[in-house]
Design an enzyme around this catalytic site. Structure first.
Site, PDB file in Angstrom:
ATOM      1  CG  HIS A 265      -5.676  -2.624  -0.826  1.00 61.01           C
ATOM      2  ND1 HIS A 265      -4.537  -3.096  -0.551  1.00 61.01           N
ATOM      3  CD2 HIS A 265      -5.445  -1.028  -0.915  1.00 61.01           C
ATOM      4  CE1 HIS A 265      -3.566  -2.165  -0.010  1.00 61.01           C
ATOM      5  NE2 HIS A 265      -4.258  -0.955  -0.131  1.00 61.01           N
ATOM      6  CD  GLU A 266      -6.711   1.422  -3.511  1.00 63.89           C
ATOM      7  OE1 GLU A 266      -6.992   2.434  -2.979  1.00 63.89           O
ATOM      8  OE2 GLU A 266      -5.911   0.844  -3.699  1.00 63.89           O
TER       9      GLU A 266
ATOM     10  CG  HIS B 270      -7.403   2.518   1.514  1.00 69.13           C
ATOM     11  ND1 HIS B 270      -6.539   2.821   2.343  1.00 69.13           N
ATOM     12  CD2 HIS B 270      -6.646   2.067   0.667  1.00 69.13           C
ATOM     13  CE1 HIS B 270      -5.393   2.316   2.255  1.00 69.13           C
ATOM     14  NE2 HIS B 270      -5.327   1.812   0.974  1.00 69.13           N
TER      15      HIS B 270
ATOM     16  CB  CYS C  46      -0.878  -0.137   1.240  1.00 67.76           C
ATOM     17  SG  CYS C  46      -1.936   1.448   1.462  1.00 67.76           S
TER      18      CYS C  46
HETATM   19 ZN    ZN Z   1      -3.787   1.024   0.065  1.00 68.92          ZN
END
Ligand code: ZN
Length: 151
Positions: free
Chosen positions: A131-132, A135, A89
């Protein structure tokens, strides 16, 4: 367009839940363009969520070498299978870890014109979308990673 600073490590904004975008307007498009510019100016950058550049809105940009995707309010509507691949990341430089993710996902989002779009993704792109979208909920990969390693 402007470069924005990427927030890292224990910056508290990485742990905050982002708000939905109510109206896709020029301000939102400007933030997306800044995110793309920032991504393209960062070595090894594949994707960014808005809170990584200090904006608590549900915006994601992705460029895995097959063109830029700009997603507004992305949601995973279905997923299948499992993968367990290394992740890193931009907000946690030097860290790697393997994370369990779906092997494929379907994501609904708005594009930069406010039109609904649906993405069918597998493997690397599926991992990246998960993953995004994490976030946007204040979840970072080190929360989920097994075998976390430093470079
Ligand atoms: Zn990330």
């Amino acid at each position: 367009m402007a470069l924005r600073e990427i927030r890292t490590n224990d910056d508290s904004i990485l742990r905050k839940k982002s708000k939905s975008v109510e109206q896709v307007n020029d301000r939102i498009r400007m933030i997306l363009d800044d995110m793309v510019e920032t991504l393209h100016n960062t070595p090894n950058g594949g994707a960014l969520a808005a809170n990584q550049v200090g904006v608590l809105r549900r915006l994601v940009v992705i460029d895995l070498g097959e063109g830029v995707k700009k997603l507004i309010n992305p949601v995973i509507v279905s997923s299948q299978g499992e993968q367990f691949e290394p992740e890193a990341c931009l907000s946690f430089p030097g860290l790697w870890g393997r994370v369990r993710r779906p092997q494929s996902v379907v994501v609904k989002a708005l594009d930069e014109n406010g039109c609904e779009t649906e993405i069918h993704a597998s493997d690397f792109m599926a991992k990246c979308l998960c993953h995004e979208i994490d976030h946007l909920d204040g979840i970072v990969f080190i929360d989920k990673a097994e075998e976390l390693m430093e470079d």
